[in-house]
Each structure stands twice: as structure tokens, then as C-alpha cells.
Design an enzyme around this catalytic site. Structure first.
Site, PDB file in Angstrom:
ATOM      1  N   GLY A 325     -44.704   4.609  51.469  1.00  0.00           N
ATOM      2  CA  GLY A 325     -43.813   3.568  50.971  1.00  0.00           C
ATOM      3  C   GLY A 325     -44.404   2.191  51.265  1.00  0.00           C
ATOM      4  O   GLY A 325     -45.621   2.005  51.269  1.00  0.00           O
ATOM      5  N   SER A 326     -43.495   1.272  51.553  1.00  0.00           N
ATOM      6  CA  SER A 326     -43.924  -0.123  51.699  1.00  0.00           C
ATOM      7  C   SER A 326     -44.785  -0.374  52.928  1.00  0.00           C
ATOM      8  O   SER A 326     -45.389  -1.441  53.061  1.00  0.00           O
ATOM      9  CB  SER A 326     -42.704  -1.031  51.736  1.00  0.00           C
ATOM     10  N   THR A 327     -44.847   0.598  53.875  1.00  0.00           N
ATOM     11  CA  THR A 327     -45.713   0.375  55.031  1.00  0.00           C
ATOM     12  C   THR A 327     -47.177   0.336  54.606  1.00  0.00           C
ATOM     13  O   THR A 327     -48.059  -0.045  55.370  1.00  0.00           O
ATOM     14  CB  THR A 327     -45.551   1.491  56.092  1.00  0.00           C
ATOM     15  N   PHE A 328     -47.416   0.714  53.330  1.00  0.00           N
ATOM     16  CA  PHE A 328     -48.766   0.689  52.782  1.00  0.00           C
ATOM     17  C   PHE A 328     -49.190  -0.734  52.413  1.00  0.00           C
ATOM     18  O   PHE A 328     -50.374  -1.036  52.283  1.00  0.00           O
ATOM     19  CB  PHE A 328     -48.768   1.562  51.523  1.00  0.00           C
TER      20      PHE A 328
END
Lengths: 630, 368
Positions: A325-328
Site C-alpha cells: 500500500g502507501s508505505t511503498f
């Protein structure tokens, strides 16, 4: 009676006597030759056979090495317990003896089954347990009746014990009875002799990985035995050498707090010391009590563990592959800087969607984030920024850059069976699929990879390693759980050197940009509610991984079944200027990362940096959202 | 009066030992000493009762030695007939032990009639040939063979192959010494060879197994071959000088089966080695040699035949036992003469020794 003298007859008798004498002599010569053959020529052979007859080597099992945490708290040790053991060689009617024993001490059918199995595998002269962990009362009962049971005795044996019970179970692992597969491993390194007398073998986790360190060296007692297999006396004794002790990088208190922070939620957490790669906490929830396995788990408990929908036996930290998800996004932004595709202050305009070809990719925020630079894209987690960026970078550049951070590859942690995850690329797709139509990479597929969705799937340990590497300015360490191994005999410590695997070639200014943006996340962005009032500066990034595609419909997590809810993710490190701890948290079906995962990270940091203990599991912050406007 | 007491003792002593052959007694004495020594290692708790057996056997020997050969000859037929009667009794009413019918309970004692035949057989045949001294014809040998085969057949039926063979051998030696022609002996040997397969079919399973085991004991190391394997290990591991008295591990840890009876030689060979074995064979050789001398000097055909066959019985016992324990011959129940534990065989053997002495003494009487 008449006595006659017949010279002729007498002569004949004398000649017959001579023949008989000759025959006697011949036979005696034959015997002497036989003696010479047995006692001179074959002497060595028979000497050996006589020695083999009388001498039996009885193994003395070494005590297994201890596992302690970084503060010397015991996580795995041994305790002595009484077992009721039978030496089959000394017993004529085994079945009857067991029947008689059952009248004195409780012996269940499963005990009999296990004993039968042991009997089939055993060598001679060994005593085999029919019951273990006798109570004091049972011991007393048996001792009073012992005269009735020659060849049966109560023995004190060491058992593996995990003092903290259901704790760090997938990390510590457990030991169980040796199986054929374990034997193959033992034979592969020529340790059969050393495992004579050993019943148990590390099955998972550290117990498995460090089996041959923990086992120790088996001692032997040379016992003279008689023809019935009874030991007559001890001739010589070689003491066993206990197994080596493992001192972990793990902080048991931190681990406990992390496990409790999950409450009854499923998920994983990996906390790493960025400057060494030492793992401070490795959590996979739900956990289980490894003590169940030590003496052979009963079928009932096994069924519960194995068939549970929560899959406690899966080590989620190493084997669960989830879209990041957005942790990427911080890593995507760093790639943009490294490849020169964006500058920190370069802005895009986000209308709330991104159109590629005839497909529209939506941003979570209705109406869009407006003008967005790199800082804002991370703090507010703007999807459109990364849709565009992914398209500009191209899938293979993304894959090449992410591979540097260890995504899609084994981290090399000292636990076996780690998963690789999926780092999508054109190459990967070609190998993954069979039909040419599927093998082709479509540029549209790159877009969702940019926000950590699509084919992306990484393990929590990979995510934690990547964050730790970022925190440590690009220097990557192999995550490891064992700090040093102490030789039980010499006390010499064998250090697991925190050797950097590599230093990723990155511009320090670029790293600083990303770090500042991640500090912004916890100060004024999606992580701000979870870190409100923190006495240290931390950096983080929330993430939400889709489990279930809503095909453009609005995501309202209360209205969706638990197992279809999104996974909540959070990556973070602190203190931001000199990171002591970096972590990745994943809460399965937890919803938004800011709601479920970030509060857990806050509890971890509070304890690790300030010594503050939480009073309750991390609460779900229903008000926190991925976007600050909703 | 002062010297009267010693004189009385001396006279009494003279009378006591006068019928004894001192060389033979000396050799037997050495063998008995050796027997006590080995028993002290193999089964110390049995020394007492074996000493009692020895004393009884020596008394019986002295009694038999005191009889004249003529007196011996006169009891040949009655003893033989009683023996046959008892064997028939065994076949009809005998006690079964270990699958064989060997013992007869006479109410006040249990006897093993086959043991009586070991002595009765040569005694009868020696008497028989002595009766035919003047004109020995072929038909006499057939009668002798018949007299021999009746008890042998009865014993074989018990079944007790070992004793049957020993009785057969005892009788055969008399016939051999009586001068049966070599042609017929050769013919018998050939017939025996030809009959072997037929005999095989009459053997009991356990008897066949013993022979098969001898051929390859390792084939069944825990079963039938165990005895032979363990006794050969004991002998071989003894080496040249042995492990020392009571130091034999095979013996002391009970790997040797029947180590105080039939397999006592393995205990001896393990603890005293090749040197001990040669000493033992030398003692037996001396015993046999002395027996041959007595036979050669005997003044009657009865004496010659009896002395010769008794001597050969000693040889047969020793050779068959040692051959069996060291793995040359199949396992048959034959004790090591004068050494194995057991009263019956000791008494039987010393009756034989007594007969030899009796025969030897009668020669000296004739010469005087």
C-alpha cells in the site's frame, strides 16, 4: 571262565589298538588345529566380537542450549521431570507389564501408542518412556510398587520449556520428536552418532535454525552388559557437553508489549535496530504455546491450531506476503529523485484522478489534493502523484530500484522458510505466466504498482528491512535474531557480526528529503493523531492494502465483512535524527493504517525510547483516517 | 603296641588302594582338580555338590575296581536285560521333559536307562565275544550287531540322538576290537553313507536343525546358532594364554549357554587359552594311552575288548564334546568327561575307570 592265549588273535587285537590309537591321535590333532585357527589366527576377530558382546555404549543426552533475550531473560530452558521408563530388553511380557503398570499409574491409550512407536524405532538396551511428567504423587505410588516391575524405572529427564508460554512462538519455534525428515538432516552432516539418545529436534523458528548449536555433544557411558542386556558395571564415561546458548537481539519486554498491542487482532510486526540489523521484536499474531509441542502435541490441540481460520501456525512476519500500500510511497519518491524524474519541489496538480489510456485511476480524496510537491505527496499520501510517477519511471526502473532495498528477495534472517514475496517487473511477469497474452506487461499495470497495489506483495520483514535501511541512510544489514552464541564449555562468545550487506548508492540529500517528509507524516499527516504528544521525533508512513476490490465504489469499512477489510500497515523509525528502532506493522483486516497500525507503533516507540508501558492494547483510532479531510 | 596303630592303618590303606591303578588314578585326579577349578569359575555355587558327586563316583570306582573281571562278566547279561527292560518301560511310561521321553520314575527314584546302556552295552558285547573265542564266525558279528541295535533303536526313539550315538559307538568299538574284517567295516561305512539321506528323513526337526546350524551358525545368530557362535567366540577370544581364571567375559556375563554342563569347555578355553586346551588334551591323551596299555596287557579277550572299548568311550566323549563346543560337530548332549557338572555321567565314567582297574589288577594276579 576259561582264559585263553591265542597269539594270532592277540596280535590282531594289538594292531586294532594301534589303528584306534592312530585315530585318536588324528582327531586330537584335528582339535589342536581347530584351536590354533580360533585362538591364534582368528584371535583378533573373536576378541572384538567378545568385546562387542559385553560392552554397550549408552548415550548420555546433553542438555539443550538456552535461548535468552538481549537482557538475559530466559525464553527457552530445560527443566527436569520424572518419566516412567521401560527397558524392553529386560522384560519378557511387555503388554502384560504395561497392563499391570496401568493399575498403578494412569496410562492412556495415546501413551501406549507413542510407546509402541518408540519401541519400533529403538535400539537395544535403551529405556523408553511410557509416561512423562509424573506428579510427585505418581512417583511415590510407583516407587512403593517398584519390586513388582523389574525393568521399569522412574528417571529424571530434561524437558524443553518455554517459560513465557504463548510468546514469540513463531520466532522461538519449538522442538518435537525426531522424524525421518529430521534424520535426513542429521545424516547429511554426519551427526548420527551425536544424536543417539536424542529424542527431539528443532522444528521451526530459532530452535530449527540453530539446532546443531543448541544440541550439544552427546556423552557416552561404556557399560558392561550381560547376555540378558542388564548393565553390570560402568567401565568408562565421557560427559556430555551441553548445547551452546543463544543470546538474542530480541528484547523480550518489547516483544511482549508488541504482542499485547495487537490484542486479539491478527498481524505481524518486525522491529529492527537500523545500525546493526538486530531484530528487536518479531511478532506474528495470533501466537500459540510452543510447550504444547515438546512432548508430542495431542491431536485435539493440533487440530485447533492447524485448522483455525486465524492460522496461528503461519509466521506472518516471514511468510505473509502483502501489498505494501502507501508505505511503498517513500521508496517510490526516493526512486524518482535517484532517477532524476522529480525534484523535491516540482509539483503536479491532482484533480482527484489520473487517466491513463481510457482507464481512470482514482485518488482516495474526492476532488484531489490540488497542487502537490514531494513532501505533500508523502504527508497526505496523494495517489495521483504516484500514478504519474510510476508511469514516468516505468516498471523496470521501479523494480531495479526496489530490489536494492531488498523487496522481493530473501532477507536472510536466521529463521528458515522465509517467503520471497513478489517484486513485479516485465521479467517477473514473463516467468510467472504461461500464455503469451498474460506474459506481456501492460503499461497500465505499472500505475497501481506506484501506490503499492497491483502485483506488489512483500513480507513484513522485507518492509522492516527496507525502512531500517532508509533510516540508516542506505546501509543495509542482514536482519538477525541471534546476537551471539556462547560456547557452553569455554564461555567464548561467537558474535553474529552486524556486517553491512551493502551500502545503496544514494544521494544523502535525497534521503533527507524523504526522511523529512516521513517526519511530516507523524507531525502533520496521516500519522499525526497516533503520535500526538510524543516526546521524540519520529518518521513514519501509513498504508492500507486492499484485500477486496470495490471496483470504484466507496470503501466503508464498517459495512464490509471482517475478513474482507483492508490490511492496515505502518512503517516508522525513531528518533528521526539518529534512529534506534525501525519497524513495520501489519494488522490484517485492520482497515486504515492510521487507525490500526500506527497506534501499535506508538506503543512500541514509547516503550523502547522512553520506557513507558502501555496500559492496554493499542486502541483502534476510529477517527484517524488515511486522508486528513475525512 | 606303640606301632600297632600305624601298622593297622597302613594295612588298611594297602587294602584300600591295592585294586587301584595309580597312574590312571593320578590322571583322573588331575582331571578332577581341573574340573573343580573350572567349576569355581563357571558356577562356584555348584562346587560343593560336584565334590559330593566326585566322592560318590570314586567310591563306586573303588567298588568296581575291587571286583574281578569274571564277576563283571557274570553281571553283563542281567545288567543288559534290566537296561532293555527299563528302556521299554521308558517308551511306555516315561516322563516327558523338554519334548523327549528319557526318564523313568521308579517310585523311589528317577532313572535315565539310556545312561545304564553306555556301560551295559560294551560289557555285554565283550562277554558275548568272549563266549565265542574259539570259533568266531561272521554270524556272531550279526548277532552282536542285533544286540547293539535294539537298545540304540529304543534310545533313538526317545529321542536322544547323542546318547544313541554314544551307545552305538561303545558297541561298535567292541565289534571293531573283536576283529570284524576290514572288508565288512568298509562295507558298513559305505552303507552308512548311503543310508544317510534315509536317516535324515527319520531325524526330528530339532536334530536336523542342529546339523544345519553347524554348517552355518551365522545364518541364525539369535536362534539355533547362538550357542555355537557364543562358544566359538569364547574359545577364540581366549587366545594363546587365555583371559585368566574367572576373567572370561563370555563366561562370566553368561553369553555361553549351559556353561557348567555341556559347554564348560568354552569357559575353560576362554580363561586358559590354547595352552590350557593343550594341557587338557594331553591329560585326556594320557588317560586314553593308559587305557590302551591296560587293554594291550589284558589277559582275557573279555578284558581286552572291555578295556579297549571303555577307553574309546572316553575318547569319544572328549572329542565329541570339544568338537561340538568349538564348532566342528553338531550340538549333541555329550558332557566333557570328568569335567562337566553332573553326577550321572561322572558315576558312569568312573564305573568305566573302575572296570579298567579291575582288568589291570587281574593281569597282575595272573602274572604272580
Amino acid at each position: 571262565m576259561k582264559i585263553t592265549h591265542d597269539d594270532n588273535a592277540l596280535g590282531k587285537f594289538h594292531s586294532r589298538l594301534a589303528v584306534a590309537g592312530g585315530f585318536v591321535l588324528l582327531c586330537f590333532v584335528l582339535l589342536v588345529l581347530r584351536f590354533a585357527w580360533l585362538q591364534i589366527i582368528q584371535y583378533g576377530y573373536y576378541q572384538t566380537r567378545a568385546e562387542d558382546n559385553r560392552i554397550s555404549l549408552v548415550p548420555i543426552t546433553p542438555s539443550r542450549g538456552l535461548i535468552v533475550d538481549r537482557n538475559n531473560l530466559q525464553l527457552a530452558n530445560n527443566y527436569s521431570a520424572y518419566t516412567l521408563e521401560i527397558t524392553p530388553a529386560q522384560i519378557d511380557h511387555l503388554e502384560r507389564t504395561i497392563d499391570d503398570l496401568a493399575t498403578v499409574i494412569d496410562i492412556q491409550p495415546k501413551d501406549r501408542k507413542r510407546f509402541k512407536k518408540l519401541l519400533e524405532e529403538s535400539k537395544n538396551f535403551e529405556s523408553l518412556p511410557i509416561r512423562s511428567r509424573l506428579t510427585d504423587e505418581e512417583v511415590a505410588k510407583f516407587v512403593a510398587q517398584r519390586y513388582r516391575f523389574p525393568g521399569v524405572d522412574v528417571k529424571a529427564r530434561l524437558f524443553r520449556h518455554y517459560p513465557k508460554g504463548a510468546f514469540a512462538s513463531s520466532t522461538l519455534g519449538y522442538i518435537g520428536r525426531i522424524t525421518d525428515r529430521d534424520l535426513d538432516k542429521i545424516e547429511a552432516i554426519d551427526q548420527e552418532a551425536n544424536y543417539r539418545g536424542t529424542d527431539h529436534f528443532g522444528k521451526t523458528g530459532l530452535e530449527q535454525h540453530y539446532e546443531f548449536e543448541l544440541h550439544g555433544t552427546t556423552g557416552f557411558e561404556q557399560v558392561e552388559v550381560d547376555a540378558g542386556g542388564r548393565a553390570v558395571r560402568t567401565l568408562a564415561r565421557t560427559a556430555p557437553v551441553p548445547g551452546n546458548n543463544l543470546t538474542l537481539t530480541l528484547d523480550a519486554e518489547l516483544q511482549s508489549i508488541a504482542e499485547q498491542a495487537f490484542g486479539d487482532r491478527k498481524g505481524a510486526l518486525v522491529a529492527i535496530e537500523p545500525s546493526t540489523g538486530g531484530v528487536l521484536a518479531l511478532v506474528s499474531m495470533p501466537n500459540y504455546d510452543p510447550n504444547l509441542f515438546v512432548d508430542g502435541i495431542d491431536t485435539q490441540s493440533w487440530k485447533v491450531l492447524n485448522e483455525s481460520a486465524d492460522k496461528p501456525m503461519v509466521n506472518r512476519a516471514l511468510n505473509g506476503a502483502y501489498p505494501p500500500g502507501s508505505t511503498f510511497k517513500p521508496f517510490m519518491a526516493l526512486a524518482a529523485l535517484a532517477y532524476g524524474k522529480r525534484t523535491p519541489h516540482q509539483t503536479i496538480f491532482d484533480p482527484g484522478f489520473y487517466t491513463f489510456g481510457n482507464h481512470t485511476f482514482r485518488d482516495d480524496k474526492k476532488g484531489g489534493h490540488g497542487t502537490v510537491d514531494m513532501y505533500k505527496s508523502i504527508v497526505e499520501s496523494c495517489d495521483t502523484y504516484y500514478y504519474m510517477l510510476a508511469n514516468d519511471l516505468g516498471i523496470d526502473n521501479i523494480a531495479r530500484f526496489m530490489a536494492e532495498f531488498g523487496f522481493g528477495n530473501f532477507t536472510g534472517i536466521d529463521i528458515e522458510g522465509e517467503s520471497k514475496g513478489i517484486l513485479p517487473s516485465t521479467d517477473w511477469k514473463r516467468k510467472r505466466f504461461k500464455s503469451p497474452a498474460q506474459q506481456k506487461w501492460y503499461a497500465g499495470e505499472t500505475i497501481s504498482v506506484g501506490i503499492g497495489q497491483g502485483y506488489n506483495a512483500y513480507t513484513p520483514i522485507q518492509l522492516a528491512q527496507a525502512v531500517a535501511t532508509l533510516a540508516h541512510n542506505g546501509t543495509m544489514f542482514r536482519p538477525h535474531l541471534v546476537k551471539f552464541i556462547t560456547d557452553s564449555r569455554t564461555g567464548v562468545r561467537k558474535l553474529i557480526e552486524p556486517q553491512p550487506l551493502k551500502k545503496i548508492d544514494l544521494n544523502p540529500e535525497h534521503i533527507e528529503v524523504i526522511k523529512q517528509a516521513m517526519i511530516g507524516v507523524n507531525k502533520e499527516g496521516t500519522g499525526a493523531r497516533a503520535f500526538a504528544g510524543a516526546e521524540y521525533v519520529s518518521a513514519g508512513k501509513t498504508g492500507t492494502a486492499q484485500v477486496f476490490s470495490l471496483k470504484g465504489a466507496d470503501y466503508k469499512h464498517h459495512s464490509i465483512k471482517q475478513e474482507l477489510r483492508d490490511h492496515a500497515l505502518f512503517i516508522a523509525f525513531a528518533p528521526a535524527n539518529a534512529p534506534k528502532i525501525a519497524l513495520a506493522v501489519l494488522v490484517e483486516n485492520g482497515g486504515f493504517g492510521a487507525q490500526a497500525a500506527a497506534p501499535i507503533a506508538r506503543q512500541i516507540f514509547d516503550y523502547y525510547l522512553l520506557g513507558k508501558r502501555p496500559k492496554a492494547p493499542a486502541a483502534v483510532d476510529e477517527a484517524a483516517v488515511e486522508r486528513d479531510d475525512e | 603296641m606303640k606301632r600297632a596303630f600305624p601298622l593297622v592303618v597302613r594295612a588298611w590303606w594297602q587294602r584300600l588302594i591295592s585294586p587301584l591303578d595309580l597312574p590312571l588314578l593320578g590322571i583322573c585326579g588331575l582331571l578332577l582338580l581341573l574340573a573343580v577349578g573350572v567349576m569355581g569359575s563357571a558356577s562356584p555355587e555348584r562346587i560343593g555338590s560336584q565334590l559330593t558327586n566326585m566322592a560318590l563316583a570314586l567310591v563306586i570306582m573303588r567298588v568296581v575296581a575291587g571286583l574281578s573281571p569274571q564277576r563283571l562278566a557274570s553281571v553283563a547279561v542281567p545288567v543288559y536285560l534290566v537296561g532293555i527292560g527299563l528302556l521299554i518301560g521308558v517308551a511306555l511310561f516315561g516322563d516327558i521333559s523338554k519334548g523327549a521321553r528319557r526318564w523313568l520314575n521308579l517310585g523311589f527314584m528317577r532313572v535315565q536307562p539310556s545312561e545304564i546302556m553306555k556301560i551295559a552295552m560294551p560289557l555285554l558285547l565283550a562277554w558275548f565275544f568272549h563266549q565265542r573265542t574259539t570259533r568266531l564266525r561272521l554270524v556272531d558279528f550279526f548277532i552282536a550287531a542285533l544286540l547293539l541295535l535294539v537298545p540304540v533303536g529304543l534310545i533313538m526313539r526317545q529321542p536322544d540322538l547323542g546318547t544313541a550315538l554314544l551307545v552305538l559307538a561303545a558297541g561298535f568299538y567292541v565289534i571293531f576290537f573283536a576283529g570284524l574284517s576290514w572288508k565288512i567295516l568298509a562295507g558298513m561305512a559305505l552303507t552308512a553313507l548311503a543310508a544317510a539321506p534315509v536317516a535324515w528323513s527319520f531325524l526330528h526337526d530339532y536334530q536336523r536343525n542342529r546339523i544345519l546350524t553347524l554348517l552355518d551358525p551365522e545364518k541364525d545368530p539369535l536362534g539355533k546358532g547362538f550357542h555355537i557362535i557364543q562358544s566359538t567366540i569364547a574359545i577364540g577370544s581366549g587366545g594363546i594364554f587365555g583371559k585368566g581364571w574367572r576373567e572370561g567375559t563370555q563366561a562370566q556375563l553368561e553369553f555361553i549357554p549351559e556353561h557348567h554342563t555341556d559347554f564348560i569347555f568354552a569357559v575353560f578355553a576362554e580363561e586358559f587359552g590354547l595352552v590350557g586346551n593343550v594341557v587338557l588334551l594331553t591329560l585326556y591323551g594320557m588317560l586314553i594311552g593308559r587305557g590302551f596299555v591296560i587293554a594291550a596287557q589284558a589277559t582275557s579277550l573279555f578284558g581286552r575288548l572291555l578295556a579297549g572299548s571303555i577307553t574309546m568311550i572316553f575318547f569319544t566323549y572328549a572329542f565329541v564334546n570339544i568338537g561340538m563346543v568349538s564348532g566342528l560337530l553338531p550340538v549333541v548332549g555329550v558332557p566333557l568327561p570328568l569335567v562337566s557338572y553332573g553326577g550321572t555321567s561322572l558315576v558312569t565314567l568312573f564305573i568305566g575307570i573302575g572296570m579298567l582297574m579291575s582288568i589291570h589288577k587281574s593281569r597282575m594276579l595272573v602274572q604272580k
